[in-house]
Design a protein around this motif. Structure first.
Motif, PDB file in Angstrom:
ATOM      1  N   GLY A  10      -8.871  73.882  43.198  1.00 13.79           N
ATOM      2  CA  GLY A  10      -9.193  72.634  42.494  1.00 13.79           C
ATOM      3  C   GLY A  10      -9.390  72.862  41.014  1.00 13.79           C
ATOM      4  O   GLY A  10     -10.312  72.346  40.402  1.00 13.79           O
ATOM      5  N   LEU A  15      -4.955  70.136  40.720  1.00 15.43           N
ATOM      6  CA  LEU A  15      -5.158  68.684  40.640  1.00 15.43           C
ATOM      7  C   LEU A  15      -3.912  67.969  40.121  1.00 15.43           C
ATOM      8  O   LEU A  15      -3.548  66.893  40.607  1.00 15.43           O
ATOM      9  N   LEU A  36     -14.718  71.602  41.538  1.00 15.85           N
ATOM     10  CA  LEU A  36     -13.519  71.419  40.712  1.00 15.85           C
ATOM     11  C   LEU A  36     -13.759  71.971  39.308  1.00 15.85           C
ATOM     12  O   LEU A  36     -14.790  71.677  38.692  1.00 15.85           O
ATOM     13  N   ARG A 152     -12.116  65.683  34.913  1.00 16.44           N
ATOM     14  CA  ARG A 152     -12.562  64.399  35.489  1.00 16.44           C
ATOM     15  C   ARG A 152     -11.402  63.417  35.588  1.00 16.44           C
ATOM     16  O   ARG A 152     -11.229  62.727  36.592  1.00 16.44           O
ATOM     17  N   ARG A 155      -8.996  64.493  38.329  1.00 17.92           N
ATOM     18  CA  ARG A 155      -9.644  64.256  39.631  1.00 17.92           C
ATOM     19  C   ARG A 155      -9.621  62.770  39.976  1.00 17.92           C
ATOM     20  O   ARG A 155      -9.217  62.368  41.068  1.00 17.92           O
ATOM     21  N   LYS A 159      -7.657  60.933  43.002  1.00 18.49           N
ATOM     22  CA  LYS A 159      -8.339  60.157  44.060  1.00 18.49           C
ATOM     23  C   LYS A 159      -7.759  58.750  44.154  1.00 18.49           C
ATOM     24  O   LYS A 159      -7.540  58.227  45.247  1.00 18.49           O
ATOM     25  N   ILE A 165     -10.112  65.368  48.525  1.00 18.39           N
ATOM     26  CA  ILE A 165     -10.578  66.616  47.908  1.00 18.39           C
ATOM     27  C   ILE A 165     -11.813  67.091  48.667  1.00 18.39           C
ATOM     28  O   ILE A 165     -12.737  66.301  48.897  1.00 18.39           O
TER      29      ILE A 165
END
Ligand code: FAD
Length: 374
Positions: A10, A15, A36, A152, A155, A159, A165
């Motif tokens: 991660g 990612l 992460l 961030r 990620r 998502k 994750i």
């Protein structure tokens, strides 16, 4: 949870590949042993640099450079990217001659992103540079970003694209059964058709699990950040022939790095700062910017990542087993490549092919050669 594609690692490369594969319609699970961005992606200087790249990396790097300028289109955030330029300083005529030769070679290959500058232009760009510097190479479109904001943003975008994750989840074994992988982890077993090995400094351990020994070293690059200080420099600065990168953040702190190596713990799980080696980088920075003398250091750290013998990454299919895509060995300069390598790895994982020329990044070259050295 049995996804089409399971990503090990991660960091930003895991990612980015996960996000771009999910957008191609695949179901994706990312497994991260810690949290992460725990390793290279969270300790990086986050320089966004085409300047001085190995020619083999340039097609991917130039593509990535374009994406960094419109990063919001990819992840919904600019990741703190500032096109402040990157400048490689020549501290003497010999360095300037070498830089000139490189820029000429690039031009012959049709690449004109680096611009040669002399002493006057250097001083216009960086008024506080030491008088001994004679010129350099300048890429105005390069710059730097905020690594934590980038983590961030990737990620959250992943998502939103449907990527699952799981953190604190270590992959412990991989077994190919028919057309599927059986993945054992510290949080249970999973099955997936394709695995992406984005395990950074531990990518060799993943390769080992499938009987594909890979020889890699671990880089333990260090960074130091100073207190806030007056206006010193706008571009990101490096110096030809020295292990130095130097930039000033928006908050006014100075960030010094560039490859000085810290100490690797014996169990290969962490790295710590080597003050003596770090002082060489700091001295190089002070030599370029004498006005730094007296500035206090606030914090120093070391980050870990895989380094190959030729200092370019492994990107592509395993040479040993089906359904495994490698993306590791970024050797201290993989941050800038995150968007383009993620695109290529996602294509390989979802479509089984890419139009990108990947010969230079073939895993076979690191299976066959000796262990890399820093
Ligand atoms: C100090 C420093 C400065 C740098 N400066 C720059 C720069 O200015 N510009 C630039 O372009 N690049 C720079 N880099 C390089 C860049 O940061 C890296 O190339 C990039 O972040 C690598 O990302 P990654 O996702 O491949 O690796 P990582 O971020 O290390 O991610 C790999 C992840 O895999 C996880 N993992 C490993 N094994 C397992 C397992 N068995 N199961 C589950 N998870 C596992 C790890 O915990 C880790 O989080 C720098 C690096 C460092 C350390």
């Amino acid at each position: 949870m049995n996804p089409d594609i399971l990503v090990i690692g991660g960091g930003l490369h895991g990612l980015s590949a996960a996000l771009q594969a999910a957008r191609r319609g695949a179901s994706i699970l990312v497994l991260e042993r810690h949290f992460l961005g725990r390793h290279a992606s969270g300790s990086t200087a986050a320089g966004v640099r085409t300047l001085g790249r190995d020619p083999a990396e340039l097609p991917l790097s130039l593509e990535a450079a374009q994406t960094w300028h419109k990063m919001t289109d990819l992840v919904g955030d600019d990741c703190g990217f500032k096109a402040c330029g990157q400048l490689q300083v020549a501290e003497d005529e010999a360095a300037l001659t070498s830089i000139t030769a490189r820029i000429d070679r690039l031009a012959k290959q049709g690449m004109h992103h680096e611009k040669l500058i002399g002493a006057d232009e250097l001083r216009d760009l960086v008024p506080k540079i030491s008088p001994h510097c004679v010129g350099g190479a300048w890429v105005p479109g390069d710059g730097s970003a905020d690594p934590h904001r980038a983590i961030r943003a990737f990620r959250d975008a992943a998502k939103r694209a449907g990527v699952d994750i799981i953190e604190q989840c270590q992959v412990t074994s991989l077994k190919r059964i028919g057309q599927s992988w059986q993945v054992k982890t510290s949080k249970g077993d999973f099955n997936a058709a394709v695995i992406i090995n984005a395990a950074g400094a531990w990518a060799d351990k993943i390769a080992e699990m499938v009987g594909e020994p890979v020889r890699q070293a671990i880089r333990t690059s260090m960074m130091v950040v100073t207190e806030r200080t007056g206006d010193v420099v706008h571009p990101v600065i490096s110096s030809f022939g020295r292990k130095l990168s130097f930039k000033q953040t928006a908050e006014g702190t100075l960030l010094i790095g560039g490859g000085a190596q810290g100490r690797l713990a014996e169990d290969r799980q962490s790295a710590s700062v080597d003050v003596q080696a770090l002082s060489v980088a700091v001295q190089a920075a002070v030599r370029l910017f004498p006005s730094m003398v007296g500035t206090r250091m606030v914090r120093a750290w070391a980050g870990m990542e895989a380094m190959t013998e030729d200092h370019i990454p492994v990107i592509g299919f395993s040479a040993k087993v089906e359904g495994l895509v490698h993306a590791f060995g970024f050797s201290g300069h993989g941050f800038q490549l995150v968007p383009s390598v993620g695109r290529v790895v996602a294509e390989l994982a979802t479509e089984g092919k890419t139009n990108q020329q990947l010969d230079a990044f073939n895993v076979k070259r690191v299976s066959e050669k000796g262990v890399a050295s820093c």
